[in-house]
Design an enzyme around this catalytic site. Structure first.
Site, PDB file in Angstrom:
ATOM      1  N   GLU A 125     109.247  48.127  97.692  1.00  0.00           N
ATOM      2  CA  GLU A 125     108.638  49.311  97.071  1.00  0.00           C
ATOM      3  C   GLU A 125     109.707  50.114  96.356  1.00  0.00           C
ATOM      4  O   GLU A 125     110.807  50.292  96.867  1.00  0.00           O
ATOM      5  CB  GLU A 125     108.017  50.242  98.118  1.00  0.00           C
ATOM      6  CG  GLU A 125     106.743  49.821  98.750  1.00  0.00           C
ATOM      7  CD  GLU A 125     106.245  50.907  99.711  1.00  0.00           C
ATOM      8  OE1 GLU A 125     106.406  52.101  99.405  1.00  0.00           O
ATOM      9  OE2 GLU A 125     105.716  50.534 100.776  1.00  0.00           O
TER      10      GLU A 125
ATOM     11  N   GLU B 240      95.787  57.043  93.472  1.00  0.00           N
ATOM     12  CA  GLU B 240      94.840  56.943  94.581  1.00  0.00           C
ATOM     13  C   GLU B 240      94.464  58.348  95.058  1.00  0.00           C
ATOM     14  O   GLU B 240      95.287  59.078  95.611  1.00  0.00           O
ATOM     15  CB  GLU B 240      95.462  56.119  95.709  1.00  0.00           C
ATOM     16  CG  GLU B 240      95.759  54.686  95.281  1.00  0.00           C
ATOM     17  CD  GLU B 240      96.611  53.937  96.277  1.00  0.00           C
ATOM     18  OE1 GLU B 240      96.105  53.645  97.392  1.00  0.00           O
ATOM     19  OE2 GLU B 240      97.778  53.644  95.965  1.00  0.00           O
TER      20      GLU B 240
ATOM     21  N   LYS C  68      94.863  60.354  98.857  1.00  0.00           N
ATOM     22  CA  LYS C  68      96.147  60.635  99.499  1.00  0.00           C
ATOM     23  C   LYS C  68      96.335  62.140  99.616  1.00  0.00           C
ATOM     24  O   LYS C  68      95.722  62.922  98.878  1.00  0.00           O
ATOM     25  CB  LYS C  68      97.268  59.972  98.719  1.00  0.00           C
ATOM     26  CG  LYS C  68      97.203  58.455  98.843  1.00  0.00           C
ATOM     27  CD  LYS C  68      98.299  57.765  98.079  1.00  0.00           C
ATOM     28  CE  LYS C  68      98.214  56.263  98.294  1.00  0.00           C
ATOM     29  NZ  LYS C  68      99.221  55.543  97.511  1.00  0.00           N
TER      30      LYS C  68
ATOM     31  N   GLU D 174     101.651  62.232  95.799  1.00  0.00           N
ATOM     32  CA  GLU D 174     101.273  60.961  96.408  1.00  0.00           C
ATOM     33  C   GLU D 174     100.086  60.320  95.699  1.00  0.00           C
ATOM     34  O   GLU D 174      99.929  59.098  95.712  1.00  0.00           O
ATOM     35  CB  GLU D 174     100.951  61.168  97.884  1.00  0.00           C
ATOM     36  CG  GLU D 174     102.154  61.487  98.749  1.00  0.00           C
ATOM     37  CD  GLU D 174     101.763  61.737 100.187  1.00  0.00           C
ATOM     38  OE1 GLU D 174     101.875  60.800 100.982  1.00  0.00           O
ATOM     39  OE2 GLU D 174     101.343  62.862 100.501  1.00  0.00           O
TER      40      GLU D 174
END
Length: 542
Positions: free
Chosen positions: A265, A319, A322, A327
């Protein structure tokens, strides 16, 4: 016959060739983390088709073993890394449970879906959960055995780590080591397992968490003076390389420098809370766009030259479930599959490529990283646990306001009119020795780097080349071409002087720099100079 050439035209044909090579398509392996903490994402079948037909991504990492996703990627040829949830790790230390997990999550899909790796948990060490940590390697070994018993030999077993696995005093990279108590007890046997099974050591480097206003260029792969590691003589010009080399150094100190490293990541948010330091679309584009170029170039890092790292960007989508704005905004794409920005992975020129022009960094300074070993808020979050957006890992116990190679960049409090010439970070000792030989043959004073001289220590080729190249640059003029050295030198505004070794410097007129950067007819003349300089330099040295 003696051939004389104007050395100031030295810009090198390799630079010219490199310039044109960037005009074509690049061949590389860039992966993406496909998270699903959202209620507005397209179905996996649509995602798989999009990645296969509209992007150059050839590998995907997911935070579970979602059967719908695995079925969707069947017959695409895209390699998938599946993840064991942190909470499932202890049970999988038993071979029978590992066999059941493989039977339920791997065998129904592989090989139609190319599952290339199982990630056992995510940043287990960062949880400080003794039970999870104790069962991590046994679970990895059990899953590996279960795969062999099922005649599946192409699936590796590993586990991703945050940089919190390194000791607090792991700055600069040459001093890095694994945390005391974990080095020989946890990491030595784990790295032995990786060596035996030919599986990679997976890490999650995030320069974003080392961000401060004063080090923005260093964190974002933008031009900067770099940070000098006095032990190795390496001048680090980006935080990513420093973080990678810190991990490599820790591995090497245990005798496992031959184990491969995978970047599981890394990423940068494109939006965040008001006044959150470093968060912007421009910075996300700069980091991820330059990251793709860097890891795909084959240059590697100063301590791991000529390496192409398998790298997974975080993340595929923004997303919306989150917990924080930043985030929610790590994605390269929106849920409707339109790009938030393009880092160069879209096919057929569907969007603009990465831009080298980014906005100024925010004026505020970032908060200090979390302490080493701080547990995440809950198991199941990513990168501390599966599926969530990354939270700041320990940056070796240092505040972003302190000068640092690994978690920081150079101080911004430098005189911008002063310039020095130093080697680039990815240049071999062989090339640097040629630079030393050339400089010392053209009546440049090399006594300071000879035995007994103030710059003899550290007695490394890189350190000696740094002083010699700067001495040449000082003697023959402040043009950048006099710091090219076959495309191995770079002009810096960070003073490389240390202890008794003082580097003389040039004072540069910023107006001249601006004029040289504007292009136009001068740019064409610069290309002509490249050819002249390359020919002259080659003749003079060989």
């Amino acid at each position: 016959m003696e051939i004389k050439c104007p050395f100031r035209f030295l810009s090198l044909i390799f630079l010219f060739a490199g310039y044109f090579s960037t005009l074509g398509d690049s061949a590389y392996s860039i992966g993406i983390n496909y998270g699903t903490v959202a209620n507005n994402l397209p179905p996996p079948s649509q995602v798989a088709k999009f990645i296969k037909t509209q992007t150059t991504i050839d590998r995907v990492k997911i935070f579970d073993a979602n059967p719908d996703i695995l079925r969707a990627f069947a017959n695409t040829g895209i390699a998938i890394t599946v993840t064991v949830g942190n909470g499932d790790v202890p049970a999988l230390a038993k071979l029978s449970d590992a066999q059941s997990w493989v039977a339920n999550n791997i065998l129904p899909f592989h090989p139609k879906t190319v599952i290339n790796r199982i990630a056992v948990g995510n940043e287990i060490l960062a949880t400080s959960d003794k039970d999870l940590i104790a069962h991590l390697l046994p679970a990895m070994k059990s899953l590996h055995s279960a795969l062999k018993l099922a005649n599946v030999t192409s699936v590796q077993v590993s586990t991703p780590h945050s940089l919190g696995i390194l000791a607090v005093n792991s700055d600069p990279p040459s001093s890095a080591q694994f945390r005391s108590g974990y080095d020989k007890v946890v990491f030595a046997p784990m790295l032995e397992y990786h060596r035996e099974t030919k599986s990679p050591f997976m890490i999650n480097p995030y320069p974003f968490f080392g961000y401060a206003d004063s080090v923005s260029n260093y964190a974002l792969f933008k031009p900067n003076g770099g940070v000098f590691d006095k032990v190795t003589g390496i001048n680090y010009t980006n935080m990513f390389d420093a973080q990678m080399d810190a991990v490599f150094t820790a591995m090497k100190k245990l005798g496992f420098e031959d184990v491969d490293i995978v970047v599981a990541e890394t990423g940068w948010p494109s939006a965040g809370d008001p006044n959150q330091p470093g968060v912007s679309l421009e910075n996300a584009l700069s980091y991820n766009g330059n990251l793709v170029k860097h890891v795909s170039s084959g240059k590697g890092t100063p301590l791991m030259p000529n390496r192409t790292f398998e790298t997974y960007i975080f993340s595929l989508f923004n997303e919306n479930l989150k917990p924080t704005i930043s985030e929610q905004n790590y994605g390269l794409f929106k849920p409707d599959l339109t790009p938030v920005y393009d880092v160069g992975i879209l096919r057929n020129d569907q969007a603009l490529g990465p831009s080298s022009s980014v906005a100024q960094a925010p004026s505020s300074v970032g908060e200090a990283p979390s302490s080493v070993g701080e547990a995440p808020s809950s198991v199941g979050e990513a990168p501390s646990a599966v599926g969530e957006a990354p939270s700041a890992p320990p940056a070796f116990g240092q505040s972003p306001t302190a000068p640092s190679v690994v978690g920081q960049g150079p101080s911004s409090n430098v005189d911008q009119e002063k310039r020095w010439c130093v080697p680039k970070s990815n240049v071999s000792d062989e090339e640097l020795q040629k630079n030393i030989d050339y400089v010392c043959s053209v009546k440049v004073d090399c006594k300071p780097i000879q035995s007994g001289g103030p710059c003899f220590e550290p007695n490394t080729i890189r350190s000696h080349a740094s002083y010699a190249m700067n001495a040449y640059y000082l003697k023959f003029g402040p043009q950048d071409s006099n710091c090219d050295f076959n495309h191995t030198g770079v002009v810096t505004s960070t003073d490389p002087s240390y202890k008794t070794c003082t580097y003389p410097f040039h004072s540069v007129d910023s107006k001249l720099e601006k004029s040289a950067a504007e292009g136009g007819p001068a740019k064409l003349w610069t290309l002509v100079q490249i050819f002249i300089g390359a020919a002259c330099y080659t003749i003079s040295r060989f």
